[in-house]
Design a protein around this motif. Structure first.
Motif, PDB file in Angstrom:
ATOM      1  N   UNK A  64     104.274  63.183  91.240  1.00 25.19           N
ATOM      2  CA  UNK A  64     104.726  63.344  92.755  1.00 25.19           C
ATOM      3  C   UNK A  64     103.600  64.234  93.502  1.00 25.19           C
ATOM      4  N   UNK A  65     103.109  63.865  94.434  1.00 25.82           N
ATOM      5  CA  UNK A  65     102.122  64.657  95.415  1.00 25.82           C
ATOM      6  C   UNK A  65     102.802  65.746  96.293  1.00 25.82           C
ATOM      7  N   UNK A  66     104.073  65.489  96.701  1.00 20.22           N
ATOM      8  CA  UNK A  66     104.904  66.229  97.374  1.00 20.22           C
ATOM      9  C   UNK A  66     106.519  65.883  97.170  1.00 20.22           C
ATOM     10  N   UNK A  67     107.252  66.554  98.320  1.00 21.54           N
ATOM     11  CA  UNK A  67     108.595  66.264  98.019  1.00 21.54           C
ATOM     12  C   UNK A  67     109.012  66.183  99.446  1.00 21.54           C
ATOM     13  N   UNK A  68     110.011  65.442  99.579  1.00 24.52           N
ATOM     14  CA  UNK A  68     110.818  65.418 100.937  1.00 24.52           C
ATOM     15  C   UNK A  68     112.036  65.737 100.661  1.00 24.52           C
ATOM     16  N   UNK A  69     112.274  67.030 101.593  1.00 28.92           N
ATOM     17  CA  UNK A  69     113.623  67.849 101.635  1.00 28.92           C
ATOM     18  C   UNK A  69     114.426  67.359 102.846  1.00 28.92           C
ATOM     19  N   UNK A  70     115.903  67.125 102.387  1.00 26.58           N
ATOM     20  CA  UNK A  70     116.695  66.696 103.588  1.00 26.58           C
ATOM     21  C   UNK A  70     117.991  67.667 103.362  1.00 26.58           C
ATOM     22  N   UNK A  71     118.348  68.437 104.317  1.00 25.49           N
ATOM     23  CA  UNK A  71     119.328  69.226 104.612  1.00 25.49           C
ATOM     24  C   UNK A  71     120.349  68.817 105.694  1.00 25.49           C
TER      25      UNK A  71
END
Lengths: 103, 292
Positions: free
Chosen positions: B218-225
């Protein structure tokens, strides 16, 4: 747009210079016109996301101008014998115009 | 300080690239060593005015300058353009002749002329060569679609294979199971259904720290709240590390994370967790006064 070293998306101003690893995103109903140094033009449609590639590729590496991650772009070269453009996508690389070969 | 013309010429000659022939070395071997190609022996002969194929050991041979790389690049591009040209193109014969001339000029070490002749091949390839080259690329979750609209064909490379797409043609490339490569992150903290008492800050409560396990590749993460109960709009954050610090209003939230590859592909979302934020009451301690 989001600068390579930044964390925040900011509205792009007309004429703003783009550098390696910057990102440009258009929202619904939006569009953007990007002119590269060799004169080739790229128009982003709505809901598109691109990343600008390294402007100084290393020998032996494939040249790339931008990465299209989402949405649609239209590209135009008015002098394809001298200009070139390459677009990376998650699936393939699209090249047009003069082929650039790094020794 | 001044230089005589002779002195300047001597300096230029001394700085020009050169190679010295070693004992037992042929011209082809010198070309291989100095230019990476034994076929460049013809260029060395032309460049140094040699008439025969043998050179004495110790002979210093001039080497071409950067104009050779430019001419070689133009030649390679012209060869590829001809190999990918429409066989029915009316200008193919002229283009091939122009390329043959460019190859001869290159062998004669006339690099500028060779580059010009190689560039000229483009003009002959098709009547559309003078048109603007226009094409469109569309990326969706399922595919990449390339449409050539006018001018010269575009080249589409995938898995080492290059395919020309000519004006009027569209090539559709299905996305290759983009989500198979990355696994969904495992959420770490806060625990599911956690109730977190935090002190009020300038931008809300907290901040609180959300963490999850690192995902290989993974190069990054997508967070959803997502605020629960219609208490506001979902919050989307992209972060580089498997953690995020966010300030939120008091309330209940659910959250999930996707791993993001450098090409933009995402994993499926992690199973959702929920947490609740509440504001800790301020503790006021009133001490007994000695005044009576």
């Amino acid at each position: 747009m989001k600068r390579a070293a930044g964390d925040e998306w900011t509205p792009a101003l007309d004429g703003a210079p783009l550098l390696a690893n910057d990102k440009v995103r258009t929202l619904r109903g939006g569009s953007a016109l990007i002119e590269f140094a060799n004169g080739s033009l790229v128009t982003l449609g709505e809901d598109a996301l691109i990343g600008i590639a390294n402007t100084h590729p290393l020998p032996g590496q494939e040249r790339s101008d931008l990465t299209l991650l989402q949405g649609r772009l239209d590209a135009e070269l008015d002098d394809p014998a001298k200009q070139s453009i390459s677009v990376n996508t998650p699936t393939a690389t699209v090249r047009a115009g003069r082929e650039i070969v790094f020794q | 300080m001044s230089f005589s013309p002779f002195a300047i010429a001597a300096v230029l000659a001394a700085s020009a690239p050169a190679v010295v022939v070693q004992p037992g070395e042929t011209l082809e071997q010198v070309a291989q060593r100095a230019l990476g190609d034994p076929r460049a022996a013809a260029e060395l002969k032309s460049l140094n005015g040699l008439t025969g194929d043998s050179v004495s050991p110790g002979t210093s041979l001039h080497l071409p300058g950067p104009e050779r790389a430019r001419a070689l690049s133009a030649l390679l591009a012209a060869r590829n353009a001809i190999s990918q040209a429409d066989p029915a193109s009316s200008g193919l014969a002229e283009a091939s002749e122009s390329l043959r001339k460019a190859e001869q000029l290159f062998q004669a070490a006339r690099y500028e002329d060779a580059a010009a002749a190689a560039d000229a091949t483009w003009r002959f390839l098709s009547s559309s060569a003078q048109e603007n080259t226009r094409f469109a690329v569309q990326v969706t979750d399922r595919e990449t679609r390339v449409t050539s609209q006018s001018g010269q064909p575009v080249r589409v490379e995938q898995d080492g294979l290059t395919r020309p797409v000519r004006p009027g043609q569209t090539l559709t490339l299905p996305r290759q199971s983009p989500r198979a490569a990355l696994t969904a992150p495992a959420l770490l903290s806060p625990a599911d259904l956690a109730r977190l008492g935090l002190r009020p800050g300038e931008n809300g409560v907290g901040p609180i720290t959300l963490t999850w396990q690192n995902v290989a590749g993974a190069a990054g993460y997508a967070l959803e709240i997502v605020p629960l109960g219609g208490a506001g709009k979902p919050i989307a954050l992209n972060v580089d590390k498997p953690e995020a610090r966010v300030a939120l209003a008091a309330g209940k939230y659910s959250w999930s994370v996707r791993a993001v590859a450098s090409e933009g592909d995402q994993s499926v979302a992690s199973p959702r967790r929920t947490f609740e934020l509440w504001i800790e009451p301020l503790k006021l301690e009133v001490k007994e006064t000695r005044w009576k």
